[in-house]
Design an enzyme around this catalytic site. Structure first.
Site, PDB file in Angstrom:
ATOM      1  N   TYR A 141      -6.144  -2.934  -1.509  1.00 11.53           N
ATOM      2  CA  TYR A 141      -5.112  -3.545  -0.683  1.00 11.53           C
ATOM      3  C   TYR A 141      -3.858  -3.701  -1.524  1.00 11.53           C
ATOM      4  O   TYR A 141      -3.917  -4.174  -2.663  1.00 11.53           O
ATOM      5  CB  TYR A 141      -5.584  -4.924  -0.200  1.00 11.53           C
ATOM      6  CG  TYR A 141      -4.555  -5.673   0.628  1.00 11.53           C
ATOM      7  CD1 TYR A 141      -4.203  -5.235   1.897  1.00 11.53           C
ATOM      8  CD2 TYR A 141      -3.949  -6.826   0.128  1.00 11.53           C
ATOM      9  CE1 TYR A 141      -3.264  -5.923   2.656  1.00 11.53           C
ATOM     10  CE2 TYR A 141      -3.019  -7.523   0.889  1.00 11.53           C
ATOM     11  CZ  TYR A 141      -2.678  -7.074   2.149  1.00 11.53           C
ATOM     12  OH  TYR A 141      -1.751  -7.764   2.899  1.00 11.53           O
ATOM     13  N   ASP A 235      -1.422  -1.691  -9.521  1.00 15.58           N
ATOM     14  CA  ASP A 235      -1.142  -2.903  -8.753  1.00 15.58           C
ATOM     15  C   ASP A 235      -1.946  -4.052  -9.350  1.00 15.58           C
ATOM     16  O   ASP A 235      -3.144  -4.177  -9.134  1.00 15.58           O
ATOM     17  CB  ASP A 235      -1.508  -2.681  -7.281  1.00 15.58           C
ATOM     18  CG  ASP A 235      -1.202  -3.911  -6.422  1.00 15.58           C
ATOM     19  OD1 ASP A 235      -0.765  -4.942  -6.989  1.00 15.58           O
ATOM     20  OD2 ASP A 235      -1.411  -3.844  -5.198  1.00 15.58           O
ATOM     21  N   LYS A 263       1.136 -13.310  -7.465  1.00 18.45           N
ATOM     22  CA  LYS A 263       0.175 -14.409  -7.601  1.00 18.45           C
ATOM     23  C   LYS A 263       0.406 -15.265  -8.857  1.00 18.45           C
ATOM     24  O   LYS A 263       1.310 -16.089  -8.844  1.00 18.45           O
ATOM     25  CB  LYS A 263      -1.236 -13.858  -7.463  1.00 18.45           C
ATOM     26  CG  LYS A 263      -1.394 -13.204  -6.060  1.00 18.45           C
ATOM     27  CD  LYS A 263      -2.788 -12.869  -5.611  1.00 18.45           C
ATOM     28  CE  LYS A 263      -2.782 -12.490  -4.138  1.00 18.45           C
ATOM     29  NZ  LYS A 263      -3.052 -11.122  -3.804  1.00 18.45           N
TER      30      LYS A 263
HETATM   31  C1  LIG Z   1      -2.302 -10.193  -2.742  1.00 18.00           C
HETATM   32  C2  LIG Z   1      -2.085  -8.775  -3.075  1.00 18.00           C
HETATM   33  C3  LIG Z   1      -0.966  -8.073  -2.636  1.00 18.00           C
HETATM   34  C4  LIG Z   1       0.014  -8.648  -1.642  1.00 18.00           C
HETATM   35  O1  LIG Z   1       0.639  -9.767  -2.107  1.00 18.00           O
HETATM   36  P1  LIG Z   1       1.320 -10.791  -1.045  1.00 18.00           P
HETATM   37  O2  LIG Z   1       2.037 -11.756  -1.905  1.00 18.00           O
HETATM   38  O3  LIG Z   1       0.188 -11.364  -0.259  1.00 18.00           O
HETATM   39  O4  LIG Z   1       2.235  -9.979  -0.200  1.00 18.00           O
HETATM   40  C5  LIG Z   1      -0.762  -6.791  -3.110  1.00 18.00           C
HETATM   41  N1  LIG Z   1      -1.639  -6.222  -3.957  1.00 18.00           N
HETATM   42  C6  LIG Z   1      -2.734  -6.859  -4.393  1.00 18.00           C
HETATM   43  C7  LIG Z   1      -3.654  -6.178  -5.339  1.00 18.00           C
HETATM   44  C8  LIG Z   1      -3.013  -8.145  -3.952  1.00 18.00           C
HETATM   45  O5  LIG Z   1      -4.136  -8.755  -4.347  1.00 18.00           O
END
Ligand SMILES: *Cc1c(COP(=O)(O)O)cnc(C)c1O
Length: 424
Positions: A141, A235, A263
């Site tokens: 994701y 990512d 995060k």
């Molecule tokens: C949480 C997450 C996202 C998206 O981040 P948001 O702040 O929720 O838009 C993208 N990539 C990874 C790997 C994530 O865990």
């Protein structure tokens, strides 16, 4: 007001009563509690019930809820203004902290969400490579932008089908799906030469449950990208400052051409970022032709939270080994309990991240993950909620340990888990 009443009221005004779908507890078939406040390892609902919180806002709160140092930094900064719409040295300060740690990255740009970070990284990679085609991995994701909201495809070499209505086929068709931990699936796509200039991956996947990449797989992926001049985006929105202090880089030593963060780098406020080598990052406006912007990007209050959080990480000795030992205590304990109860369970720990699948077999990719017993998971989850333990409400999410937790908290959670596991 009860949780039920508060949720009903929310549903009148907000679709599904939530601003992010997982919060609706849909995949565990129960109704969510509504939060009143949170402190340290605990979160409290509107009825005053207390939960040991293994969600921790889905990762950002490595020091737990309402950490004093981060909170104080936010309050102090807020007194000087909430948003400037002009640059402040706070942005430079957070940039320096991140880039000093990830010393192979030259430049970083801040945005407000992980979705923005990966979306911008993809645009940058396309602008830099001049190629529209991208490869992503099933089960990874990367936020909810159009080209990344693609996962369901009948085989790696078919055009991507979006996993959401409203994503134009014209966009989704440029996204090719490979299988996590399967380098052949990547080679097969590239063999057909679909004008691919970008590969994006969660090097420690946390959005199909916790499924780390094999080291060999990730190294080969890097090699392929080097040989074919493909931009590799790691990512690390979740794994950065979570899987280890240096995220996946601290585990595998594999470098991304662009790395996304989120995060933890915001310490609970709206901060995310993408970073890379100068030759790539200079393609971003105003230096280059790839447009990217944000009214609240680099927001001073959010920057202050990020600075406080990362500074505290750097000043805490043994932080990650302590978090990992708590995660390991939790997962090995849970596995023991499952064995005693004759329940299949796969467990995994990476730093402060943990995952468990109600699955007979080891999980290496999305298809494996989907074979998990989600009914059993739902029952376990609901039982744990009733016992005051908040675990992520889906089999396909990762759990988080925070520094405000103690061995005693984990032992408490295990005691409750034993009680619930016996009912499965
Ligand atoms: C949480 C997450 C996202 C998206 O981040 P948001 O702040 O929720 O838009 C993208 N990539 C990874 C790997 C994530 O865990």
């Amino acid at each position: 007001m009860t949780n039920h009443e508060a949720f009903l009221e929310a549903k009148k005004y907000i679709p599904g009563g939530v601003d992010s779908p997982v919060r609706a507890f849909g995949s565990v078939g129960s109704e969510p509690f509504m939060v009143e406040r949170a402190k340290g390892a605990f979160i409290y609902d509107v009825e005053g019930k207390k939960y040991l919180d293994f969600v921790q806002s889905w990762g950002p709160l490595i020091f737990g809820h309402a950490d004093k140092d981060i909170q104080n930094a936010v309050i102090k900064t807020a007194k000087n203004g909430l948003s400037f719409g002009a640059s402040s040295p706070l942005e430079t300060k957070l940039a320096k902290i991140v880039l000093e740690q990830f010393d192979y990255l030259d430049k970083i740009r801040f945005v407000s969400s992980g979705t923005e970070a990966t979306m911008s990284a993809i645009r940058l990679a396309r602008g830099f490579s001049g190629k529209d085609g991208i490869i992503k991995f099933e089960g990874c994701y990367h936020g909810h932008s159009d080209s990344l909201l693609v996962k369901a495809g009948s085989g790696a070499t078919t055009f991507g089908n979006s996993s959401s209505a409203g994503v134009p086929q014209d966009v989704a068709k440029n996204t090719y799906l490979a299988i996590y931990n399967d380098i052949e699936s990547v080679k097969n796509i590239l063999k057909e030469n679909h004008n691919i200039g970008t590969i994006i991956i969660e090097p420690v996947a946390g959005n199909m449950g916790l499924v780390p990449a094999d080291k060999q797989f990730l190294k080969e992926l890097r090699k392929i990208c080097d040989e074919k001049n493909i931009v590799l985006i790691l990512d690390e929105v979740m794994s950065g400052y979570r899987a280890s202090k240096l995220g996946s880089y601290g585990i595998y030593g594999v470098k991304g051409d662009i790395v996304t963060f989120g995060k933890v780098i915001g310490g609970g406020m709206n901060v995310a970022a993408f970073a890379g080598k100068e030759e790539i990052m200079n393609h971003i406006s105003p230096l280059g032709a790839v447009y990217q912007a944000g009214t609240l990007s680099g927001n001073p209050v959010a920057m202050a939270a990020g600075i406080a959080s990362l500074t505290k990480i750097n000043e805490s000795e043994n932080l990650y080994s302590e978090l990992e030992s708590l995660a390991t205590l939790f997962m090995t304990g849970l596995k023991e309990i499952a064995d005693e109860c004759g329940v299949y369970l796969q467990i995994c720990v990476r730093g402060s991240m943990f995952g468990y699948f109600f699955n007979e077999f080891e999980v290496k990719n999305y298809d494996d993950a989907l074979k998990s017993d989600t009914k059993k998971f739902a029952k376990f989850h609901t039982g744990m909620i009733n016992e005051g333990i908040f675990l992520a409400p889906s089999q396909f999410e990762t759990g988080f340990i925070c520094a405000a937790m103690s061995r005693k908290d984990i032992e408490f959670a295990l005691k409750k888990a034993r009680k619930v596991m016996k009912t499965l």
